[in-house]
Design a protein around this motif. Sequence first.
Motif, PDB file in Angstrom:
ATOM      1  N   TRP A   1      -1.260   1.479   9.493  1.00  0.00           N
ATOM      2  CA  TRP A   1      -2.468   0.780   8.843  1.00  0.00           C
ATOM      3  C   TRP A   1      -2.528   1.168   7.125  1.00  0.00           C
ATOM      4  O   TRP A   1      -2.965  -0.052   6.498  1.00  0.00           O
ATOM      5  CB  TRP A   1      -3.808   0.779  10.108  1.00  0.00           C
ATOM      6  CG  TRP A   1      -3.975   0.256  11.011  1.00  0.00           C
ATOM      7  CD1 TRP A   1      -3.583   0.908  11.715  1.00  0.00           C
ATOM      8  CD2 TRP A   1      -3.724  -0.756  12.029  1.00  0.00           C
ATOM      9  NE1 TRP A   1      -4.191   0.691  13.269  1.00  0.00           N
ATOM     10  CE2 TRP A   1      -3.919  -0.895  13.163  1.00  0.00           C
ATOM     11  CE3 TRP A   1      -4.100  -2.186  10.776  1.00  0.00           C
ATOM     12  CZ2 TRP A   1      -4.089  -1.955  13.905  1.00  0.00           C
ATOM     13  CZ3 TRP A   1      -3.390  -3.349  11.458  1.00  0.00           C
ATOM     14  CH2 TRP A   1      -3.960  -3.447  13.121  1.00  0.00           C
ATOM     15  N   ARG A   2      -2.752   2.486   7.073  1.00  0.00           N
ATOM     16  CA  ARG A   2      -2.761   2.026   5.691  1.00  0.00           C
ATOM     17  C   ARG A   2      -1.855   2.597   5.163  1.00  0.00           C
ATOM     18  O   ARG A   2      -1.695   2.625   3.720  1.00  0.00           O
ATOM     19  CB  ARG A   2      -3.700   4.281   5.387  1.00  0.00           C
ATOM     20  CG  ARG A   2      -5.264   3.538   6.236  1.00  0.00           C
ATOM     21  CD  ARG A   2      -5.255   2.455   5.460  1.00  0.00           C
ATOM     22  NE  ARG A   2      -7.150   2.803   5.890  1.00  0.00           N
ATOM     23  CZ  ARG A   2      -7.781   1.919   5.698  1.00  0.00           C
ATOM     24  NH1 ARG A   2      -8.028   0.940   4.932  1.00  0.00           N
ATOM     25  NH2 ARG A   2      -9.049   1.992   6.124  1.00  0.00           N
ATOM     26  N   ILE A   3      -0.482   3.188   5.564  1.00  0.00           N
ATOM     27  CA  ILE A   3       0.425   3.228   4.542  1.00  0.00           C
ATOM     28  C   ILE A   3       1.674   2.027   4.587  1.00  0.00           C
ATOM     29  O   ILE A   3       2.151   1.427   4.561  1.00  0.00           O
ATOM     30  CB  ILE A   3       1.217   4.338   5.457  1.00  0.00           C
ATOM     31  CG1 ILE A   3       0.188   5.843   4.251  1.00  0.00           C
ATOM     32  CG2 ILE A   3       3.017   4.803   4.275  1.00  0.00           C
ATOM     33  CD1 ILE A   3       0.123   5.904   3.318  1.00  0.00           C
ATOM     34  N   SER A   4       2.548   1.376   6.241  1.00  0.00           N
ATOM     35  CA  SER A   4       3.144   0.809   6.440  1.00  0.00           C
ATOM     36  C   SER A   4       2.464  -0.785   6.462  1.00  0.00           C
ATOM     37  O   SER A   4       3.956  -0.991   5.230  1.00  0.00           O
ATOM     38  CB  SER A   4       3.808   1.663   7.622  1.00  0.00           C
ATOM     39  OG  SER A   4       4.199   2.057   8.261  1.00  0.00           O
TER      40      SER A   4
ATOM     41  N   ARG B   1      -0.335  -7.887  11.816  1.00  0.00           N
ATOM     42  CA  ARG B   1      -1.657  -6.929  11.951  1.00  0.00           C
ATOM     43  C   ARG B   1      -2.001  -7.217  13.183  1.00  0.00           C
ATOM     44  O   ARG B   1      -3.192  -6.530  14.018  1.00  0.00           O
ATOM     45  CB  ARG B   1      -2.514  -7.763  10.702  1.00  0.00           C
ATOM     46  CG  ARG B   1      -2.230  -7.294   9.201  1.00  0.00           C
ATOM     47  CD  ARG B   1      -3.844  -6.716   8.404  1.00  0.00           C
ATOM     48  NE  ARG B   1      -3.192  -6.618   6.930  1.00  0.00           N
ATOM     49  CZ  ARG B   1      -2.472  -6.804   6.299  1.00  0.00           C
ATOM     50  NH1 ARG B   1      -1.870  -8.655   5.774  1.00  0.00           N
ATOM     51  NH2 ARG B   1      -2.227  -6.114   5.098  1.00  0.00           N
TER      52      ARG B   1
ATOM     53  N   TRP C   1      -3.404   5.949  11.303  1.00  0.00           N
ATOM     54  CA  TRP C   1      -2.909   5.873   9.520  1.00  0.00           C
ATOM     55  C   TRP C   1      -2.085   5.823   8.974  1.00  0.00           C
ATOM     56  O   TRP C   1      -2.222   4.913   7.843  1.00  0.00           O
ATOM     57  CB  TRP C   1      -4.031   7.250   9.429  1.00  0.00           C
ATOM     58  CG  TRP C   1      -4.176   7.397   7.003  1.00  0.00           C
ATOM     59  CD1 TRP C   1      -6.074   6.807   6.723  1.00  0.00           C
ATOM     60  CD2 TRP C   1      -3.087   8.009   7.013  1.00  0.00           C
ATOM     61  NE1 TRP C   1      -4.885   7.423   5.481  1.00  0.00           N
ATOM     62  CE2 TRP C   1      -3.916   7.815   5.853  1.00  0.00           C
ATOM     63  CE3 TRP C   1      -2.186   8.581   7.389  1.00  0.00           C
ATOM     64  CZ2 TRP C   1      -3.293   8.459   3.875  1.00  0.00           C
ATOM     65  CZ3 TRP C   1      -1.294   9.330   5.629  1.00  0.00           C
ATOM     66  CH2 TRP C   1      -1.836   8.845   4.622  1.00  0.00           C
ATOM     67  N   ARG C   2      -1.164   6.315   9.235  1.00  0.00           N
ATOM     68  CA  ARG C   2       0.093   5.831   8.689  1.00  0.00           C
ATOM     69  C   ARG C   2       0.269   4.253   8.674  1.00  0.00           C
ATOM     70  O   ARG C   2       1.211   4.168   7.822  1.00  0.00           O
ATOM     71  CB  ARG C   2       1.312   6.604   9.712  1.00  0.00           C
ATOM     72  CG  ARG C   2       2.806   5.739   9.480  1.00  0.00           C
ATOM     73  CD  ARG C   2       3.351   6.547   7.996  1.00  0.00           C
ATOM     74  NE  ARG C   2       4.682   6.428   7.503  1.00  0.00           N
ATOM     75  CZ  ARG C   2       5.059   6.547   6.171  1.00  0.00           C
ATOM     76  NH1 ARG C   2       3.959   6.937   5.572  1.00  0.00           N
ATOM     77  NH2 ARG C   2       6.399   6.303   5.740  1.00  0.00           N
TER      78      ARG C   2
ATOM     79  N   PRO D   1       0.898  -2.128   4.397  1.00  0.00           N
ATOM     80  CA  PRO D   1       0.197  -2.516   2.595  1.00  0.00           C
ATOM     81  C   PRO D   1       2.058  -2.233   2.174  1.00  0.00           C
ATOM     82  O   PRO D   1       2.616  -3.113   0.597  1.00  0.00           O
ATOM     83  CB  PRO D   1      -0.803  -1.111   2.029  1.00  0.00           C
ATOM     84  CG  PRO D   1      -1.032  -0.713   3.546  1.00  0.00           C
ATOM     85  CD  PRO D   1      -0.326  -0.650   4.610  1.00  0.00           C
ATOM     86  N   ARG D   2       2.770  -1.137   2.648  1.00  0.00           N
ATOM     87  CA  ARG D   2       3.818  -0.974   1.977  1.00  0.00           C
ATOM     88  C   ARG D   2       4.455  -2.781   2.220  1.00  0.00           C
ATOM     89  O   ARG D   2       5.841  -3.032   1.402  1.00  0.00           O
ATOM     90  CB  ARG D   2       4.764   0.135   2.123  1.00  0.00           C
ATOM     91  CG  ARG D   2       6.455   0.215   1.834  1.00  0.00           C
ATOM     92  CD  ARG D   2       7.002   1.961   2.207  1.00  0.00           C
ATOM     93  NE  ARG D   2       6.011   2.831   2.175  1.00  0.00           N
ATOM     94  CZ  ARG D   2       6.303   3.972   2.684  1.00  0.00           C
ATOM     95  NH1 ARG D   2       7.192   3.936   3.166  1.00  0.00           N
ATOM     96  NH2 ARG D   2       5.272   4.856   2.420  1.00  0.00           N
TER      97      ARG D   2
ATOM     98  N   ASP E   1       3.356  -5.573   2.683  1.00  0.00           N
ATOM     99  CA  ASP E   1       3.081  -6.206   1.640  1.00  0.00           C
ATOM    100  C   ASP E   1       3.384  -6.498   0.459  1.00  0.00           C
ATOM    101  O   ASP E   1       3.436  -7.834   0.013  1.00  0.00           O
ATOM    102  CB  ASP E   1       0.871  -6.005   2.229  1.00  0.00           C
ATOM    103  CG  ASP E   1       0.194  -7.831   1.225  1.00  0.00           C
ATOM    104  OD1 ASP E   1       1.262  -8.357   1.290  1.00  0.00           O
ATOM    105  OD2 ASP E   1      -0.681  -7.386   0.953  1.00  0.00           O
TER     106      ASP E   1
END
Length: 458
Positions: free
Chosen positions: A442-445, A312, A439-440, A447-448, A450
Amino acid sequence: MVTQISHKAHVRAILVLGVPLIGSHLAQFAVTLTDAVMLGWYDVQVLAQQVLGGMLFFTLFIMGSGFAWAVMPMVAEAESAGRVTEVRRVTRMAQWLSVLFGSVCMPVFWWSGPLLLAAGQEPAVAQGAQDYLRIAGWAIFPALFVMVLKSYLSALERAQVVLWVTVAAVVVNIVVNYALIFGNWGAPEMGIKGAAIASLVVQAVSALGLGIYAAVVTPEHALFARVWRPDWEAFRAVFRLGWPIGITNLAEVGLFAASSLMMGWLGTLQLAAHGIALQVTSAMFMVHLGLSNAATVRAGRALGRGDLHGLRRGGVVIIVISAIMVALTVALFLLAPAPLMALFLSPDDPDRAAVVAIGVGLLAAAALFQLVDAAQVMALGLLRGVQDTRVPMVIATLSYWAVGVPISYVLGFPLGLGGVGIWLGLAIGLALAGVFMMWRFWRISLPRLDAAGLVSAE
């Protein structure tokens, strides 16, 4: 527990890796740039032929580079996780896939004239482009081999040699071009065919130099030992990760190729101005591409370490660095567009003023999409680092072709904005891709990863 890396350490690591990669991309681009400059001084009509031929070569080359670029995150992760054998396996099979892809490209290069005529190009321009590609097309094999080795060495954070080999290639290209385009030093005057021979020589020299270095400096990987033996598991792994990268590359480069075709419909002077403006904007883009490659390597290594916090933080740092470069580029395009265009044209060329005037408008439009273009390539680099390539491929294809190309056509022709309208359409397609890819990541890859249990340093 993974050791937390500070922002300062991230900046240092990114620059140590990124600056040589930026330099190597700029040097590689300088090979194309010197072709454009020297052919522009030779003859504007010949320059237009090389713009089209070079566009077709680069479109297929960048598509085939998907397998080479897949090496970067795979080797970075494997090396960081201590899986040394996997490093050799994926690099070898990327070489196999590159040779296979190059073989498919050769018929397209050989019969490119009819294809360009069918695309609405002038017969003389299409014929000159075919003459160029029937020689330069053979460079696809060493060029893709070079890309595999660049990715391999970059993933191992040995980017310095990539820079120096590429700088040497620029020198070779200038010397051979000077001899064969203009007929200097007793050489025949070959025009566009001389530029094609120079391109082939440059790629062969680069491949030889990087191949020798890789064999000598990383003997533990034995890259070229029994290279003829298949490894179907690694072959499939590289193919699975690489083909979406190749299609994504094709979608973006195809967007600019489509713009070149549309500019050709406006006329030879417009196409020549477009070619020069594209060279200028592409040179600036090489900075972001080098940073994107660094993002891929750093993200891949963080993935191999299991360091989500570092992933991150490194992502934020590299995006900020890219944004700073965007600000400098926009200022350059808005404050000094005419001198940039004039570099590519002879002072005695009767079309010089007209080409420069067209190009100034194109660079003003280009200033608008610098931020979004940088954003989408940075997001791609981060996504590739965590080996997320298929959804970004869909985002790119839809953004560029379902939105960018149609809007370019509508603005350029029905609405009568000409070349500036075509370039504004490019900006809109790139903006859409940049927003959705960021967006993909920071918001999808993230968290996935994690949720999958990637260790986070605290």
